[in-house]
Write a protein that holds these residues in place. Structure first.
Motif, short mmCIF file in Angstrom:
data_model
loop_
_atom_site.label_atom_id
_atom_site.label_comp_id
_atom_site.label_asym_id
_atom_site.label_seq_id
_atom_site.Cartn_x
_atom_site.Cartn_y
_atom_site.Cartn_z
N VAL A 132 81.42 42.02 40.43
CA VAL A 132 80.03 42.48 40.42
C VAL A 132 79.77 43.50 39.32
O VAL A 132 78.63 43.68 38.89
CB VAL A 132 79.62 43.05 41.80
CG1 VAL A 132 79.61 41.95 42.84
CG2 VAL A 132 80.54 44.19 42.22
N ALA A 147 74.68 40.61 44.69
CA ALA A 147 75.64 40.98 45.73
C ALA A 147 77.03 40.43 45.45
O ALA A 147 78.04 41.07 45.75
CB ALA A 147 75.15 40.51 47.09
N VAL A 148 77.09 39.23 44.88
CA VAL A 148 78.38 38.61 44.62
C VAL A 148 78.60 38.24 43.16
O VAL A 148 79.69 37.80 42.79
CB VAL A 148 78.58 37.35 45.50
CG1 VAL A 148 78.54 37.70 46.96
CG2 VAL A 148 77.54 36.28 45.19
N THR A 163 74.17 36.40 51.70
CA THR A 163 73.86 37.75 51.24
C THR A 163 72.50 38.20 51.76
O THR A 163 72.31 39.39 52.06
CB THR A 163 73.93 37.85 49.70
OG1 THR A 163 73.05 36.90 49.11
CG2 THR A 163 75.35 37.59 49.22
N ASP A 204 71.41 41.64 53.81
CA ASP A 204 70.34 42.52 53.35
C ASP A 204 69.19 42.61 54.34
O ASP A 204 68.49 43.63 54.39
CB ASP A 204 69.81 42.04 52.00
CG ASP A 204 70.84 42.19 50.89
OD1 ASP A 204 71.75 43.03 51.02
OD2 ASP A 204 70.73 41.45 49.88
N ARG A 208 83.45 36.09 48.50
CA ARG A 208 82.66 37.28 48.17
C ARG A 208 81.43 37.37 49.08
O ARG A 208 81.08 38.46 49.56
CB ARG A 208 82.20 37.22 46.71
CG ARG A 208 83.30 37.45 45.69
CD ARG A 208 82.68 37.55 44.30
NE ARG A 208 83.67 37.41 43.24
CZ ARG A 208 83.39 37.43 41.95
NH1 ARG A 208 82.12 37.58 41.56
NH2 ARG A 208 84.33 37.29 41.04
N ALA A 209 80.78 36.25 49.30
CA ALA A 209 79.58 36.25 50.13
C ALA A 209 79.91 36.58 51.58
O ALA A 209 79.19 37.33 52.24
CB ALA A 209 78.88 34.89 50.04
N ASN A 220 82.50 38.35 52.63
CA ASN A 220 82.87 39.77 52.67
C ASN A 220 81.62 40.65 52.65
O ASN A 220 81.53 41.65 53.36
CB ASN A 220 83.76 40.11 51.48
CG ASN A 220 85.14 39.49 51.58
OD1 ASN A 220 85.58 39.09 52.66
ND2 ASN A 220 85.84 39.39 50.47
N TYR A 221 80.65 40.28 51.84
CA TYR A 221 79.41 41.06 51.72
C TYR A 221 78.66 41.07 53.05
O TYR A 221 78.23 42.13 53.53
CB TYR A 221 78.54 40.47 50.62
CG TYR A 221 77.26 41.26 50.37
CD1 TYR A 221 77.25 42.35 49.52
CD2 TYR A 221 76.07 40.89 50.99
CE1 TYR A 221 76.09 43.08 49.28
CE2 TYR A 221 74.90 41.61 50.77
CZ TYR A 221 74.92 42.70 49.92
OH TYR A 221 73.77 43.42 49.71
N ARG A 246 80.44 43.27 55.60
CA ARG A 246 80.24 44.70 55.34
C ARG A 246 78.86 45.16 55.78
O ARG A 246 78.68 46.31 56.18
CB ARG A 246 80.40 45.00 53.84
CG ARG A 246 81.82 44.93 53.33
CD ARG A 246 81.95 45.62 51.98
NE ARG A 246 81.01 45.13 50.97
CZ ARG A 246 81.26 44.11 50.16
NH1 ARG A 246 82.42 43.46 50.25
NH2 ARG A 246 80.35 43.74 49.27
N LYS A 247 77.90 44.27 55.74
CA LYS A 247 76.53 44.59 56.12
C LYS A 247 76.28 44.43 57.62
O LYS A 247 75.15 44.58 58.08
CB LYS A 247 75.56 43.69 55.35
CG LYS A 247 75.50 43.99 53.85
CD LYS A 247 74.70 45.26 53.58
CE LYS A 247 74.44 45.45 52.11
NZ LYS A 247 73.51 46.57 51.84
#
Length: 562
Positions: A37, A60-61, A263, A267, A309-310, A312-313, A316-317
């Motif tokens: 990123v 995000a990714v 993502t 968000d 990556r997506a 993980n994002y 985390r959110k």
């Protein structure tokens, strides 16, 4: 129309060559993944320097949608160290088209007609057709709703083919404002073969409350159809449904929409997502399978990296991600040879041996996911369901048409899962006529119609698959967030790892069958469906930690939060 269908790509950073390949061919869409990123700006500049135009960026990714001439761009852009990989846009996921049998859902047609918990919610009752929902009773939603029917502030995102937000059982819980459609219809593939068919709406973008596939609406109904005295109700009948569409009408998923959906879920404050799909064109995405070309290997590495990556994002959110285990009747820890990949475009498959250590079935084998296996009304593992100690988390009712061998319910539609059905899809399928009546074909398949006193009409169909098991688990997950969630930084929710602990800890333990090896020969299946259950009652390959239990989750789940 520029068609986003993956082609050759490279994920290997090399020094910039002094002589760049020539650009040629028509304008084509590409998906470019930045090295990380922090490298997004560099990757965007690399796209421009390589002769492309940046169209859209998922910051995000680091996934960038670009337009460039068809030939030469990939080689140019991947020579830059800021770029992980690049591809002509390609399908990344498939689901059934209008509920028809596919390798993912196996829907048979044969032989068939602020505190530690939220404020206590008012109990809700059952709906008229709920007596046919054996899955609802199996997960004990009929009991859990007397204590916790779900909170409206808990949002469940359905990453699928769409949701019919106008269906009378969906509308009371549907959030149109937060719903998004990340796809556009693609009438034909690059070879002129029909993909989604003619666009139903001008601009080829369906509204965010529309579903032309039917699969997403079926899933949504099982999760949270309203308990409103009409039709059916869902496992968590008071939570909010959000359509986060990433699937085409035809059931294919593309990389950019899929990543964008995940993502966005993070968000937008989505608490739980249901993902009943897997990534195409590869049944298994392998880092370096010797049967694949270098370009195909690079393509799969990029799919793996972008998807992880997506995931993980979203984690985390605070998003709990519930995924279907798949319907290839395979132990995912010991995968069989793959003879179905790549399945796009047509006639491009080649046989591959699968190395379990370097190949992933995505998103099931992705980070932070809760894998769900499927059983029938007798609790026998559904013949089609994937299994194995490596990936399964829990099991849930998904339907098993051939359950009950030797009994009157063998090969009856009532062994499957009944849920909401968009009228437009029923008409396209030939199961509902233009006047809204169920056709003889629909009657044979068990399609049902409910009419309210005020004239509202809803339709319902039977399907089976791990795609039908997953929403039962997603519904229970939503009840867990409703019961034990807290407000933090102004938002209500519950850490997804805690949700998983409660879901698994309160699941009803089911031991392996005796004998442990189960054949499905009597059910008419071939020997390759034979499966062996490993493990013990606390955790095994057929049922994971057990069958999801909504009532236990909302009454005994607090012990798993300590």
């Amino acid at each position: 129309m520029a068609v986003p269908l993956f082609g050759a790509l490279s994920a290997v950073a090399v020094p910039v060559a002094s002589a760049q390949p020539a650009l040629s061919g028509p304008a084509t869409e590409f998906t470019v993944l930045a090295k990380d990123v922090q490298s997004i700006a560099g990757a965007q500049q690399a796209i421009r320097a390589a002769g492309g135009t940046v169209l859209e960026t998922n910051t995000a990714v680091g996934l960038i949608r670009a337009s460039a001439p068809a030939t030469g761009f990939t080689e140019r852009v991947t020579a830059n160290r800021a770029v992980y990989g690049s591809a002509k846009a390609q399908a990344v996921g498939s689901l059934p088209k209008n509920g028809k049998k596919t390798k993912h859902d196996n829907a048979e047609k044969e032989g068939r007609g602020a505190a530690a918990k939220t404020a206590a919610a008012a109990p809700v009752g059952m709906d008229p057709l709920d007596d046919q929902l054996w899955g609802l009773k199996s997960v004990r939603s009929d009991l859990s709703r007397t204590k916790q029917p779900g909170s409206k502030q808990v949002k469940v995102g359905v990453i699928d083919t769409g949701i019919d937000g106008t269906h009378p059982d969906i509308a009371p819980n549907f959030d149109l404002a937060d719903s998004r459609n990340f796809t556009r219809d693609i009438p034909t593939d690059p070879n002129g073969v029909e993909l989604d068919g003619p666009c139903e709406f001008r601009g080829c973008v369906d509204p965010a409350n529309h579903d032309d596939g039917g699969h997403g609406t079926h899933v949504a109904g099982t999760i949270a159809a309203a308990a409103n005295g009409f039709g059916v109700s869902g496992v968590a009948p008071n939570v909010t449904l959000v359509n986060i569409r990433a699937g085409q009408d035809s059931g294919f998923f593309f990389l950019q929409p899929t990543v964008d959906a995940l993502t966005y879920a993070g968000d937008a404050g989505i608490d739980v997502v249901n993902m009943s799909f897997y990534t195409d064109p590869w049944l298994y995405n392998c880092t370096a399978n010797p049967a694949d070309s270098p370009a195909e290997q690079a393509e799969q590495r990029t799919i793996i990296e972008a998807t992880q990556r997506a995931l993980n994002y979203a984690h985390r959110k605070g998003v709990t991600m519930v995924v279907a285990l798949g319907n290839e009747h395979t132990d995912l820890g010991a995968p069989k040879p793959d003879t179905t990949s790549p399945d796009y475009p047509a006639n491009s498959t080649h046989p591959r041996q699968i190395d379990n250590s370097t190949c992933l079935n995505l998103p099931t084998e992705g980070n932070h996911t809760i894998g769900v296996g499927s059983f029938g009304p007798s609790q026998k593992k559904a013949d089609y369901s994937n299994y194995g100690l490596e990936q399964i988390s829990v099991s849930a009712p998904g339907g098993f048409f051939r359950d009950g061998f030797g009994t009157p319910w063998f090969r009856t539609v009532q062994n499957e899962i009944l849920s909401t059905y968009p009228k437009n899809v029923g008409v396209a399928d030939g199961n509902i006529d233009a006047d809204g009546n169920i056709t003889p074909a629909g009657v044979a398949l068990g399609v049902q119609k409910a009419t309210a006193a005020d004239g509202r009409v809803g339709y319902y169909q039977w399907l089976q698959g791990t795609s039908m098991a997953t929403p039962h688990a997603a519904g229970v997950s939503a009840l867990i967030v409703s019961q034990y969630g807290k407000k933090s930084h102004g938002e209500f929710g519950l850490d997804p790892d805690k949700v998983q602990r409660v879901l698994e800890g309160t699941a009803a333990k089911i031991a392996c069958p005796v004998p442990r090896t189960v054949e499905y020969l009597n059910e008419g299946r071939t020997a390759d469906f034979t499966a062996t259950c490993e493990g013990d009652p606390s955790f095994n390959g057929f049922y994971g930690h057990g069958a999801v239990d909504a009532y236990a989750a909302v009454t005994r789940g607090s012990q798993y939060l300590k």
